[in-house]
Design a protein around this motif. Structure first.
Motif, PDB file in Angstrom:
ATOM      1  N   SER A  74       9.253 -25.157  23.186  1.00 43.24           N
ATOM      2  CA  SER A  74       9.524 -25.112  24.625  1.00 43.24           C
ATOM      3  C   SER A  74      11.016 -25.222  24.902  1.00 43.24           C
ATOM      4  O   SER A  74      11.712 -26.035  24.304  1.00 43.24           O
TER       5      SER A  74
ATOM      6  N   ASN B  83       4.828 -26.547  23.116  1.00 42.04           N
ATOM      7  CA  ASN B  83       4.747 -25.278  22.387  1.00 42.04           C
ATOM      8  C   ASN B  83       4.602 -24.097  23.334  1.00 42.04           C
ATOM      9  O   ASN B  83       3.979 -23.096  23.000  1.00 42.04           O
ATOM     10  N   GLU B  84       5.191 -24.205  24.519  1.00 40.86           N
ATOM     11  CA  GLU B  84       5.055 -23.170  25.540  1.00 40.86           C
ATOM     12  C   GLU B  84       6.222 -22.182  25.584  1.00 40.86           C
ATOM     13  O   GLU B  84       6.312 -21.365  26.491  1.00 40.86           O
ATOM     14  N   GLY B  85       7.148 -22.262  24.636  1.00 37.99           N
ATOM     15  CA  GLY B  85       8.258 -21.325  24.564  1.00 37.99           C
ATOM     16  C   GLY B  85       9.080 -21.303  25.833  1.00 37.99           C
ATOM     17  O   GLY B  85       9.486 -22.349  26.353  1.00 37.99           O
TER      18      GLY B  85
ATOM     19  N   GLU C 172      -0.510 -25.277  15.295  1.00 39.44           N
ATOM     20  CA  GLU C 172      -1.162 -24.199  14.569  1.00 39.44           C
ATOM     21  C   GLU C 172      -1.167 -24.563  13.092  1.00 39.44           C
ATOM     22  O   GLU C 172      -0.176 -25.085  12.565  1.00 39.44           O
TER      23      GLU C 172
ATOM     24  N   SER D 106       9.885 -19.946  17.550  1.00 46.71           N
ATOM     25  CA  SER D 106       9.591 -19.097  18.704  1.00 46.71           C
ATOM     26  C   SER D 106       8.741 -19.817  19.739  1.00 46.71           C
ATOM     27  O   SER D 106       8.878 -19.600  20.941  1.00 46.71           O
ATOM     28  N   PHE D 107       7.852 -20.708  19.284  1.00 40.99           N
ATOM     29  CA  PHE D 107       6.945 -21.404  20.202  1.00 40.99           C
ATOM     30  C   PHE D 107       7.597 -22.593  20.894  1.00 40.99           C
ATOM     31  O   PHE D 107       7.077 -23.110  21.881  1.00 40.99           O
TER      32      PHE D 107
END
Length: 463
Positions: A376, A338-340, A143, A373-374
């Protein structure tokens, strides 16, 4: 002919019976007309025993150059021996049945475009272990951060992520990565960017007349000068080694870089075989196993695969290519994704031990290095026996990371930004001792990391 999952099939590479069709490929075969061509990967039964070779070389305390020569030579001999009959058979087929044929030696396999009839015949051969679908791949998309305060702060001195990991303190000790070659597999690198231009390895006199040893484009073979098909690869390389006369954005500004550009090329189909070609190139860029000056010491990968791409959990497609590339002298690491809480991307989800494969989470250097937060999170079940393991392995700055992009600078968020920081740390370490093995480098990083989160290794930060 039998059909099973990739994970089960690749265990039995020395079987003397016919090969297997991967379950995801079987789905494609079932819906393909008889005259259509499918892109597949054919894995051979006969493979070099690199684990045994590496173990012996470590016991004999061989240096990096000697290890490189022995590994690449062994891999190439195994491929030549194991593929010859299959290649001859494919050559005898009609172009209507077989079109593209690309053999690999980094792990003995062949990429082909062929009809279902040919694919099924290959799977029946005793010298074939597995036939799998050649899936698409993609980067771990970042992002763009709009935090101009951070950008302005970074423009006046070392980027905040570098401060967070203590890079300036190591520079003051005389370690900047000088003499080390770093690399990434990404969208390419903008070779004329002010922060990166004079660090491109292709300018080294050793490369006179051979820019293709320092930049690899598997699509067009236009390897004359580095370019970026987007901005991602330039940004990640900037975090590895970018610096003066540009902004101070790289962990190892004294290192030189090379790059491969197989990821997310607009308008061109991206497939696993392109990444395999890139790993093979990293293992021996000049095509001469007797030399190692051209072989990068480190390689970061800010891309990964998820189930929506057709990859089952714990897919093993890349495992042998990564292991053999590392044995040849290239330390490989991956962004976690980036899938948390949805879990890690493949192949970073692999956890056969602490070293295979090293997966990097992202922290926020502007908020006490808290986990992003993002980023993985683990756990993973991609172990030798399917039991649970802790992942990721390590964490590094990946929030509002200020780095190079074609035409200037920008701040991105993502684990794509975190793994380049670890790449640069490895380069600093290897300047001090270039003969450290991959496992030694990773273990030192784990042992000296600042323990955040739950005590010990945890499923947010790793070590």
């Amino acid at each position: 002919m039998r059909c099973l999952s990739m994970a089960a099939a690749m265990v039995a590479v020395s079987a003397v019976y016919g090969g297997e069709i991967d379950s995801s490929l079987q789905v494609v075969l079932d819906r393909t007309d008889s005259d259509e061509h499918i892109s597949v990967l054919v894995f051979m039964n006969h493979q070099a025993d690199i684990d045994q070779l590496t173990s012996q070389m470590y016991e004999d305390r061989l240096g990096r150059h000697e290890r490189h020569v022995a590994v690449v030579t062994s891999l190439q001999h195994a491929a030549a021996h194991g593929q010859q009959n299959v290649l001859a058979w494919l050559d005898s087929q009609s172009p209507k049945k077989v079109s593209e044929v690309q053999p690999f030696w980094i792990s003995s396999s062949i990429a082909i475009d062929a009809t279902p009839e040919i694919i099924e015949a290959l799977a029946d051969r005793n010298d074939v272990a597995l036939v799998a679908f050649d899936h698409p791949i993609e980067l771990v998309a970042p992002e763009v951060s709009d935090d101009t305060d951070h950008q302005r702060a970074a423009a006046g001195g070392p980027e905040q992520g570098l401060i967070a990991i203590g890079a300036p303190d190591v520079w003051a000790m005389g370690y900047t990565g000088e003499g080390i070659v770093v690399s990434n597999m990404d969208t390419g690198v903008h070779g004329s960017h002010e922060a990166l231009a004079d660090r491109w390895r292709g300018l080294n006199p050793l490369y006179n007349g051979h820019p293709e040893w320092a930049f690899y484009d598997p699509y067009t073979n236009n390897n004359a000068f580095p370019f970026d098909a987007g901005s991602h690869g330039t940004h990640t390389m900037g975090s590895v080694c970018g610096g003066l006369p540009g902004a101070q954005i790289g962990v190892a500004p004294g290192a030189e870089w090379i790059a491969a550009a197989p990821i997310d090329r607009a308008g061109i189909s991206q497939t696993v075989s392109d990444a395999i070609l890139s790993f093979q190139w990293f293992a021996d860029p000049d095509g001469n196993p007797a030399t190692s000056f051209d072989v990068p010491h480190t390689n970061s990968n800010s891309w990964g695969l998820v189930t929506s791409h057709g990859y089952p959990e714990c897919d093993t497609t890349f495992w042998s290519f990564i292991d053999n590339c590392e044995a040849a002298g290239v330390i490989v690491l991956f962004s976690a994704g980036n899938e948390g809480s949805s879990g890690l991307r493949r192949p970073g989800d692999r956890a056969l031990d602490d070293f295979r494969n090293m997966a990097v989470a992202a922290t926020d250097p502007y908020s006490g290095n808290s986990i992003a937060s993002f980023s993985s999170r683990g756990p993973t079940y991609c172990t030798s026996d399917g039991t649970v393991a802790i992942k990721p392995d390590i964490a590094a700055p990946g929030v509002s990371t200020y780095s190079s992009v074609p035409g200037g600078y920008s701040s991105y968020n993502g684990t794509s930004m975190a793994s380049p920081h670890v790449n640069g740390v490895m380069a600093l370490m290897l300047q001090a001792n270039p003969d450290l093995t991959s496992e030694q480098v990773k273990q030192i990083i784990y042992d000296t990391a600042t323990d955040l989160g739950a005590p010990g290794k945890d499923n947010d930060y790793g070590y």
